[in-house]
Design a protein around this motif. Structure first.
Motif, PDB file in Angstrom:
ATOM      1  N   ASP A 412      74.341 125.222  -3.475  1.00 20.44           N
ATOM      2  CA  ASP A 412      74.499 126.536  -2.825  1.00 20.44           C
ATOM      3  C   ASP A 412      75.857 127.107  -3.247  1.00 20.44           C
ATOM      4  O   ASP A 412      76.519 126.559  -4.130  1.00 20.44           O
ATOM      5  N   ASP A 413      76.269 128.215  -2.641  1.00 19.86           N
ATOM      6  CA  ASP A 413      77.507 128.870  -3.110  1.00 19.86           C
ATOM      7  C   ASP A 413      78.711 128.489  -2.248  1.00 19.86           C
ATOM      8  O   ASP A 413      79.757 129.145  -2.342  1.00 19.86           O
ATOM      9  N   THR A 414      78.566 127.412  -1.447  1.00 16.48           N
ATOM     10  CA  THR A 414      79.750 126.967  -0.678  1.00 16.48           C
ATOM     11  C   THR A 414      80.613 126.102  -1.597  1.00 16.48           C
ATOM     12  O   THR A 414      80.214 125.780  -2.725  1.00 16.48           O
ATOM     13  N   VAL A 415      81.775 125.707  -1.122  1.00 15.80           N
ATOM     14  CA  VAL A 415      82.736 124.982  -1.977  1.00 15.80           C
ATOM     15  C   VAL A 415      82.058 123.752  -2.576  1.00 15.80           C
ATOM     16  O   VAL A 415      81.208 123.108  -1.950  1.00 15.80           O
ATOM     17  N   ASN A 416      82.403 123.506  -3.847  1.00 16.32           N
ATOM     18  CA  ASN A 416      81.767 122.406  -4.606  1.00 16.32           C
ATOM     19  C   ASN A 416      80.255 122.479  -4.637  1.00 16.32           C
ATOM     20  O   ASN A 416      79.558 121.463  -4.698  1.00 16.32           O
ATOM     21  N   ALA A 417      79.736 123.673  -4.518  1.00 22.59           N
ATOM     22  CA  ALA A 417      78.291 123.953  -4.668  1.00 22.59           C
ATOM     23  C   ALA A 417      77.447 123.151  -3.684  1.00 22.59           C
ATOM     24  O   ALA A 417      76.277 122.858  -3.952  1.00 22.59           O
ATOM     25  N   GLY A 418      78.076 122.722  -2.575  1.00 22.86           N
ATOM     26  CA  GLY A 418      77.313 121.977  -1.584  1.00 22.86           C
ATOM     27  C   GLY A 418      77.014 120.556  -2.030  1.00 22.86           C
ATOM     28  O   GLY A 418      76.261 119.838  -1.374  1.00 22.86           O
ATOM     29  N   PHE A 419      77.581 120.141  -3.164  1.00 18.74           N
ATOM     30  CA  PHE A 419      77.335 118.764  -3.667  1.00 18.74           C
ATOM     31  C   PHE A 419      78.086 117.750  -2.846  1.00 18.74           C
ATOM     32  O   PHE A 419      77.581 116.651  -2.569  1.00 18.74           O
ATOM     33  N   THR A 420      79.323 118.067  -2.462  1.00 21.08           N
ATOM     34  CA  THR A 420      80.115 117.105  -1.722  1.00 21.08           C
ATOM     35  C   THR A 420      81.078 117.830  -0.769  1.00 21.08           C
ATOM     36  O   THR A 420      81.451 118.976  -1.058  1.00 21.08           O
ATOM     37  N   ALA A 421      81.467 117.121   0.284  1.00 22.89           N
ATOM     38  CA  ALA A 421      82.446 117.702   1.213  1.00 22.89           C
ATOM     39  C   ALA A 421      83.859 117.317   0.781  1.00 22.89           C
ATOM     40  O   ALA A 421      84.827 117.762   1.388  1.00 22.89           O
ATOM     41  N   THR A 423      86.319 115.822  -2.920  1.00 25.51           N
ATOM     42  CA  THR A 423      86.571 116.186  -4.322  1.00 25.51           C
ATOM     43  C   THR A 423      85.534 115.518  -5.216  1.00 25.51           C
ATOM     44  O   THR A 423      85.423 114.289  -5.212  1.00 25.51           O
ATOM     45  N   PRO A 424      84.757 116.292  -5.971  1.00 25.79           N
ATOM     46  CA  PRO A 424      83.696 115.688  -6.791  1.00 25.79           C
ATOM     47  C   PRO A 424      84.275 114.833  -7.908  1.00 25.79           C
ATOM     48  O   PRO A 424      85.347 115.117  -8.432  1.00 25.79           O
ATOM     49  N   TRP A 425      83.532 113.772  -8.276  1.00 26.00           N
ATOM     50  CA  TRP A 425      84.029 112.841  -9.316  1.00 26.00           C
ATOM     51  C   TRP A 425      84.213 113.543 -10.644  1.00 26.00           C
ATOM     52  O   TRP A 425      85.039 113.147 -11.466  1.00 26.00           O
ATOM     53  N   LEU A 426      83.427 114.619 -10.859  1.00 27.45           N
ATOM     54  CA  LEU A 426      83.520 115.434 -12.076  1.00 27.45           C
ATOM     55  C   LEU A 426      83.489 116.884 -11.591  1.00 27.45           C
ATOM     56  O   LEU A 426      82.727 117.205 -10.660  1.00 27.45           O
ATOM     57  N   LYS A 427      84.288 117.742 -12.173  1.00 25.10           N
ATOM     58  CA  LYS A 427      84.391 119.118 -11.674  1.00 25.10           C
ATOM     59  C   LYS A 427      83.031 119.813 -11.673  1.00 25.10           C
ATOM     60  O   LYS A 427      82.219 119.630 -12.586  1.00 25.10           O
ATOM     61  N   VAL A 428      82.822 120.651 -10.670  1.00 22.66           N
ATOM     62  CA  VAL A 428      81.616 121.473 -10.585  1.00 22.66           C
ATOM     63  C   VAL A 428      81.748 122.628 -11.591  1.00 22.66           C
ATOM     64  O   VAL A 428      82.851 123.131 -11.828  1.00 22.66           O
ATOM     65  N   ASN A 429      80.644 123.017 -12.193  1.00 22.01           N
ATOM     66  CA  ASN A 429      80.648 124.174 -13.100  1.00 22.01           C
ATOM     67  C   ASN A 429      81.012 125.415 -12.283  1.00 22.01           C
ATOM     68  O   ASN A 429      80.366 125.698 -11.272  1.00 22.01           O
ATOM     69  N   PRO A 430      82.031 126.182 -12.699  1.00 25.14           N
ATOM     70  CA  PRO A 430      82.479 127.325 -11.879  1.00 25.14           C
ATOM     71  C   PRO A 430      81.395 128.390 -11.649  1.00 25.14           C
ATOM     72  O   PRO A 430      81.522 129.208 -10.750  1.00 25.14           O
ATOM     73  N   ASN A 431      80.285 128.340 -12.405  1.00 23.72           N
ATOM     74  CA  ASN A 431      79.252 129.386 -12.212  1.00 23.72           C
ATOM     75  C   ASN A 431      78.308 129.052 -11.063  1.00 23.72           C
ATOM     76  O   ASN A 431      77.261 129.673 -10.910  1.00 23.72           O
ATOM     77  N   TYR A 432      78.692 128.070 -10.218  1.00 23.50           N
ATOM     78  CA  TYR A 432      77.769 127.673  -9.136  1.00 23.50           C
ATOM     79  C   TYR A 432      77.561 128.788  -8.117  1.00 23.50           C
ATOM     80  O   TYR A 432      76.547 128.814  -7.419  1.00 23.50           O
ATOM     81  N   ARG A 433      78.468 129.736  -8.022  1.00 24.66           N
ATOM     82  CA  ARG A 433      78.289 130.801  -7.012  1.00 24.66           C
ATOM     83  C   ARG A 433      77.051 131.640  -7.346  1.00 24.66           C
ATOM     84  O   ARG A 433      76.346 132.106  -6.457  1.00 24.66           O
ATOM     85  N   GLU A 434      76.784 131.805  -8.648  1.00 25.59           N
ATOM     86  CA  GLU A 434      75.590 132.585  -9.033  1.00 25.59           C
ATOM     87  C   GLU A 434      74.397 131.662  -9.263  1.00 25.59           C
ATOM     88  O   GLU A 434      73.253 132.032  -8.992  1.00 25.59           O
ATOM     89  N   ILE A 435      74.665 130.464  -9.770  1.00 23.42           N
ATOM     90  CA  ILE A 435      73.567 129.558 -10.143  1.00 23.42           C
ATOM     91  C   ILE A 435      73.520 128.402  -9.156  1.00 23.42           C
ATOM     92  O   ILE A 435      74.367 127.502  -9.185  1.00 23.42           O
ATOM     93  N   ASN A 436      72.589 128.464  -8.202  1.00 22.54           N
ATOM     94  CA  ASN A 436      72.445 127.373  -7.222  1.00 22.54           C
ATOM     95  C   ASN A 436      71.060 127.359  -6.625  1.00 22.54           C
ATOM     96  O   ASN A 436      70.336 128.362  -6.657  1.00 22.54           O
ATOM     97  N   ALA A 437      70.657 126.221  -6.071  1.00 19.54           N
ATOM     98  CA  ALA A 437      69.289 126.029  -5.585  1.00 19.54           C
ATOM     99  C   ALA A 437      68.972 126.949  -4.414  1.00 19.54           C
ATOM    100  O   ALA A 437      67.852 127.489  -4.327  1.00 19.54           O
ATOM    101  N   ALA A 438      69.932 127.174  -3.520  1.00 24.55           N
ATOM    102  CA  ALA A 438      69.650 128.015  -2.348  1.00 24.55           C
ATOM    103  C   ALA A 438      69.239 129.415  -2.791  1.00 24.55           C
ATOM    104  O   ALA A 438      68.216 129.952  -2.339  1.00 24.55           O
ATOM    105  N   ALA A 439      69.996 129.976  -3.736  1.00 19.08           N
ATOM    106  CA  ALA A 439      69.670 131.329  -4.218  1.00 19.08           C
ATOM    107  C   ALA A 439      68.308 131.309  -4.909  1.00 19.08           C
ATOM    108  O   ALA A 439      67.492 132.223  -4.754  1.00 19.08           O
ATOM    109  N   ALA A 440      68.034 130.239  -5.655  1.00 20.77           N
ATOM    110  CA  ALA A 440      66.774 130.147  -6.397  1.00 20.77           C
ATOM    111  C   ALA A 440      65.573 130.079  -5.454  1.00 20.77           C
ATOM    112  O   ALA A 440      64.549 130.730  -5.673  1.00 20.77           O
TER     113      ALA A 440
END
Ligand code: TEU
Ligand code: CA
Length: 545
Positions: A412-421, A423-440
């Protein structure tokens, strides 16, 4: 050919480290997967191929296993694994485990024992050779992860063989004890109710190291027939072998049901055609659609009546499909849908890689320090030390590095794309605000719902599963088209692989036909004229029968 349940199944690959983090440590886990099973049920997939979750020091993110019968604590517990199998089954989803038996971790008890002494009972579970007279490596064989395939073990004064990292020693499959141990472990997992195995670099297990033969070794198919007979042969499960070296003829050896080896293999010819002959994926060549179509047609034709194809654009080792073959920018949605349509109407079992169904893209991190993949990091060091400019190697990593597929799933478009609350082990792709499952999920015209329609059609259209394959417009440099026929069912699939509009002269058999538009990435097309004007990346499937 006898019909199997996996003929009309669609498999979804989960890379657990990057899928969903439920306990807030920045790493995906089994509980996170269980929490997302309803999302997969909505998509309509029938199988989850789960990349390794076994105990591991994570030198290669779990493809270095130290205990095949326990779960890595960062992913969860055996109880949670059993819960995942049960919860998935409630949603009519099978779990296929990743079988990594070309090698173990150097922390596996077998290797810990083997390196204690030359006469240890576990010594020849692995491949050891004496140094040359001057102490150097036994031969010039190289690791896929850079450097020599031989690592010196000072304690016993010999080298051990590793085709991947030095912490992934190759098992010695010429040793019957190794075969029996692996068969025993496989049955232990089958008895826990899994739906099959994806077999990591299975084309390597027949290797003859002294002959310098690593792929398609002399005993490979005998080993697979013995494995089939000793484990999954009598069970109704899916087995898919990763076989980078497979040709169509070899793929028939693996997947001809009469040979009782595997259900199918992953072959990579349609992937490696853009790789440079000398520098491989690090110096990619331009995509040539005619070359690509020839490869697809070759494989569709070769396995038309014997064996079975897998169908995939990407996985955890490959760049994101829409970045590699489509357009991650202006026409991201149209091109992602086009790629899905072009693949899912082919004959074979389709594999959807996590995030592909929402059009996730490659990533460009500013610094090599942001990258995690051992393959990219090792080859960066090796190639830049050999004189490859930093910028050139970074372009290779941007194009084909494995971290492209491993950035966290964008929920989703929340911080870290809703993957984790955390710090993710690998950075999230910055385009997650537009590209995410909730929007889809909320957008009926999303790539997600396009995949959902394709997956549903597979259960409704026998021609999609069992029809023949006939290429169309083979010489066209921009259009990939084919038809599938079964009895009086006829499906025509036409895809413009580029942003340039195309005007097609239609052959007599297609001029003026009418039918049901099964899918389209623009407005629906139910009727064709004498010519066909295709918009950027326009793709549709027409049922004419
Ligand atoms: O991959 C096999 C493999 O050879 C790939 O790593 C491939 O060589 C590379 O990505 C292309 O340059 C399997 C697993 O899928 C991979 O994740 C593991 O790293 C590897 O085996 C070792 O287990
Ligand atoms: Ca976690």
């Amino acid at each position: 050919m006898e019909t199997k349940w996996w003929h009309d199944a669609v498999v979804y690959q989960i890379y657990p480290r990057s899928f969903c983090d439920a306990n807030g440590d920045g790493i995906g886990d089994l509980a996170g997967i269980i929490a997302r099973l309803d999302y997969l049920r909505t998509l309509g997939v029938n199988v989850i191929w789960l990349s390794p979750v076994y105990r591991s020091p994570m030198d290669d993110n779990g493809y270095d296993i130290s205990d095949y019968c326990d779960i890595a604590p960062e992913f969860g517990t055996l109880e949670e694994m059993d819960a995942l199998i049960a919860e998935a089954a409630r949603r009519e989803i099978r779990i296929v485990m990743d079988l990594v038996v070309n090698h173990t971790s150097d922390e596996h008890p077998w290797f810990v024992e083997a390196r204690k002494s030359r006469d240890n009972p576990y010594r020849d579970y692995y491949i050891w050779r004496a140094p040359q007279a001057d102490g150097s490596v036994p031969d010039v064989q190289r690791s896929y992860f850079g450097g020599s395939a031989w690592e010196f073990d000072a304690a016993t004064g010999e080298y051990y063989f590793h085709l991947f990292s030095k912490r992934q020693p190759d098992l010695n499959w010429a040793n019957p004890k190794v075969q029996r141990e692996v068969h025993r472990m496989m049955n232990w997992w089958l008895d826990r109710g899994i739906g099959g195995f994806r077999m990591d670099v299975i084309d390597l297990i027949g290797k003859d190291v002294d002959a310098g033969v690593t792929t398609n070794g002399p005993r490979l198919h005998a080993l697979l027939r013995e494995m089939n007979a000793a484990t999954f042969g009598e069970r109704d499960v899916l087995t898919v072998g990763e076989a980078w070296s497979a040709t169509p003829e070899i793929a028939k050896l693996y997947s001809d049901p009469l040979r009782r080896e595997l259900s199918m293999v992953f072959q990579f010819e349609h992937i490696t055609i853009t790789w440079d002959p000398e520098h491989g994926k690090w110096a990619p060549r331009a995509f040539d659609l005619r070359e690509f179509k020839q490869v697809i047609t070759k494989w569709q034709t070769a396995l038309a009546d014997t064996g079975w194809n897998s169908l995939f654009w990407n996985n955890h080792d490959l760049p994101r499909a829409v970045s590699k073959y489509g357009d991650p920018g202006r026409y991201r949605v149209e091109s992602a849908k086009m790629l899905a349509t072009a693949l899912h109407f082919l004959k074979g079992t389709p594999y959807v890689y996590q995030g592909e169904e929402i059009g996730m893209t490659n990533v460009r991190f500013d610094s090599i320090a942001d990258y995690q993949d051992i393959e990219s990091l090792n080859l960066y060091r090796e190639r830049t030390a050999a004189g490859v400019p930093h910028a050139a190697m970074m372009e290779g990593i941007y194009a084909n590095g494995r971290d492209n597929a491993r950035t966290p799933m964008q929920w989703d478009d929340t911080v870290n794309a809703g993957f984790t609350a955390s710090t993710p082990w690998l950075k999230v792709n910055p385009n997650y605000r537009e590209i995410n499952a909730a929007a889809a999920l909320d957008d009926p015209n999303s790539i997600f719902h396009h995949y959902r329609r394709l997956i549903a059609l597979r259960k409704q259209r026998a021609a999609m599963v069992h029809g023949d394959y006939r290429p169309l417009f083979e010489a066209h440099p921009q259009v990939f088209a084919y038809e599938r026929n079964l009895g009086d069912e006829r499906i025509v699939v036409i895809s413009n692989f580029f942003a340039e509009p195309v005007e097609l002269e239609l052959p007599a058999g297609l001029r003026g036909v009418r039918g049901e538009c099964l899918v389209s990435n623009y407005d629906s097309r139910g009727e064709l004229g004498d010519t066909l004007a295709l918009r950027p990346y326009e793709s549709f499937a027409l049922a004419l029968g």
